[in-house]
Design a protein around this motif. Structure first.
Motif, PDB file in Angstrom:
ATOM      1  N   PHE A 194       0.789  -1.218   0.000  1.00  0.00           N
ATOM      2  CA  PHE A 194       0.000   0.000   0.000  1.00  0.00           C
ATOM      3  C   PHE A 194       0.817   1.261   0.000  1.00  0.00           C
ATOM      4  O   PHE A 194       1.749   1.403   0.764  1.00  0.00           O
ATOM      5  N   PRO A 195       0.430   2.215  -0.879  1.00  0.00           N
ATOM      6  CA  PRO A 195       1.184   3.465  -0.945  1.00  0.00           C
ATOM      7  C   PRO A 195       0.761   4.425   0.164  1.00  0.00           C
ATOM      8  O   PRO A 195       0.394   5.555  -0.114  1.00  0.00           O
ATOM      9  N   VAL A 196       0.795   3.976   1.415  1.00  0.00           N
ATOM     10  CA  VAL A 196       0.418   4.854   2.518  1.00  0.00           C
ATOM     11  C   VAL A 196       1.664   5.341   3.247  1.00  0.00           C
ATOM     12  O   VAL A 196       2.730   4.738   3.148  1.00  0.00           O
ATOM     13  N   ASN A 197       1.522   6.453   3.950  1.00  0.00           N
ATOM     14  CA  ASN A 197       2.647   7.082   4.614  1.00  0.00           C
ATOM     15  C   ASN A 197       2.652   6.875   6.121  1.00  0.00           C
ATOM     16  O   ASN A 197       3.688   6.923   6.759  1.00  0.00           O
ATOM     17  N   ARG A 198       1.436   6.705   6.687  1.00  0.00           N
ATOM     18  CA  ARG A 198       1.353   6.775   8.136  1.00  0.00           C
ATOM     19  C   ARG A 198       0.299   5.819   8.682  1.00  0.00           C
ATOM     20  O   ARG A 198      -0.737   5.617   8.059  1.00  0.00           O
ATOM     21  N   LEU A 199       0.590   5.244   9.843  1.00  0.00           N
ATOM     22  CA  LEU A 199      -0.411   4.477  10.576  1.00  0.00           C
ATOM     23  C   LEU A 199      -0.819   5.287  11.796  1.00  0.00           C
ATOM     24  O   LEU A 199       0.030   5.829  12.497  1.00  0.00           O
ATOM     25  N   LYS A 200      -2.121   5.373  12.035  1.00  0.00           N
ATOM     26  CA  LYS A 200      -2.606   6.027  13.249  1.00  0.00           C
ATOM     27  C   LYS A 200      -3.101   4.946  14.201  1.00  0.00           C
ATOM     28  O   LYS A 200      -4.133   4.303  13.938  1.00  0.00           O
ATOM     29  N   ILE A 201      -2.368   4.737  15.266  1.00  0.00           N
ATOM     30  CA  ILE A 201      -2.746   3.716  16.248  1.00  0.00           C
ATOM     31  C   ILE A 201      -4.073   4.102  16.889  1.00  0.00           C
ATOM     32  O   ILE A 201      -4.226   5.215  17.401  1.00  0.00           O
ATOM     33  N   ASP A 202      -5.021   3.205  16.850  1.00  0.00           N
ATOM     34  CA  ASP A 202      -6.336   3.504  17.414  1.00  0.00           C
ATOM     35  C   ASP A 202      -6.241   3.823  18.911  1.00  0.00           C
ATOM     36  O   ASP A 202      -5.457   3.229  19.637  1.00  0.00           O
TER      37      ASP A 202
END
Ligand code: C2E
Ligand code: CA
Ligand code: CA
Ligand code: CA
Length: 276
Positions: A194-202
């Motif tokens: 996936f071309p994503v930059n960031r994970l936001k931890i729930d």
């Protein structure tokens, strides 16, 4: 008072029992809200845990209703989604956040990230990337300062179009974050493509019972994100203790009441001015 005949009484009771009635009233009010500019955005800082620097803000929708006061999105987003109104409202949100981004750039915050939430229904629109590009371009915002947040389950929907759409969005120059990460069902191998930059931890892994005293799930997400070359931000940071434990986990950024509540741009100005 005139007594209602049996037929009238039944009609009256049926109407009152119709849950749709309240919904219809609310739906009409929400449409009215869009047309009459009753929606406002609040912005919540995203902070570098090590330095305290504000690196970005998340735009959060509010309804400033003359009758109901300031209404939380939890109360009306589900209905916006069901009725499809989230598409025009979401477009307004993006445009408004972009216009605010331009104002911040003019005030010297040239690389402040402005994150905007996208709902599943927006994501399913056939030409999402084109419409995003157009809204950003019209506003004059720098697309590199705009981040789009999509939830894990939208992103991980195993369909080719999703990957195409994500790539088209990246091609515009915006960055992408996966919101509420850890609550869905993504696999490591899938995430990798996936071309994503960031994970936001729930938030549930940061505060509350599921977080655990050692933040073990947050720790695992940081490790996974880092190994994939992704930025990781923790949501729902409410205490200094949570902040320091997240830092120990290697998490670089945080967002939450410990730093600041969502607020209007003018109320954020003093805090932002520190980091210009
Ligand atoms: P979200 O995207 O996960 O946004 C984070 C929510 O957590 C926000 O609630 C924020 O005010 C709240 N929050 C932040 N820090 C803390 C904390 O330390 N403690 C606690 N208890 N809460 C914290 P909010 O503003 O009520 O928004 C709720 C949800 O509504 C958002 O969750 C998002 O899913 C949706 N939403 C908000 N604005 C938009 C929008 O413009 N478009 C779409 N599609 N959804 C939106
Ligand atoms: Ca979000
Ligand atoms: Ca979230
Ligand atoms: Ca959420």
């Amino acid at each position: 008072a005139k007594r209602a005949g049996p037929g009238q009484a039944r009609l009256f009771h049926e109407r009152m029992a119709q849950p749709e009635k309240g919904r219809l009233v609310l739906e009409a009010a929400l449409y009215h809200a869009l047309v009459n500019h009753e929606f406002v955005l609040h912005y919540q800082p995203q902070v570098d845990l090590a330095t305290g620097r504000i690196t970005g803000v998340e735009a959060l929708l509010r309804w400033q209703s003359p009758e109901r006061g300031l209404v939380s999105p939890l109360e009306f987003i589900p209905l916006l989604e069901e009725t499809g109104l989230i598409v025009p409202v979401g477009e307004w949100v993006l445009g408004e956040a972009c216009r605010q981004s331009v104002k911040w750039a003019q005030a010297g915050h040239h690389d402040l990230r402005v994150a905007v939430n996208l709902s599943a229904l927006q994501f399913q629109q056939p030409r999402l990337a084109e419409s995003v590009a157009m809204v950003i371009q019209r506003s004059g915002a720098d697309p590199r300062n705009i981040e789009l947040e999509i939830t894990e389950n939208i992103a991980m929907n195993q369909e080719e179009e999703v990957l195409d759409t994500l790539q088209q969005l990246r091609d515009i120059g915006v960055s992408l974050a996966i919101d509420d990460f850890g609550t869905g069902y993504s696999s490591l191998s899938y995430l990798q493509q996936f071309p994503v930059n960031r994970l936001k931890i729930d938030q549930s892994f940061v505060r509350g019972p599921a977080a655990g005293s050692d933040l073990s799930i947050a720790r695992a997400i940081v490790a996974m994100g880092t190994s994939l070359g992704l930025e990781v931000i923790a949501e729902g940071v409410e205490t200094a203790d949570q902040r320091s434990r997240l830092q120990e986990c290697g998490c670089s950024e945080g967002q939450g009441y410990h730093f600041a509540r969502p607020a209007l741009p003018e109320d954020l100005a003093p805090a932002l001015a520190q980091w210009r």
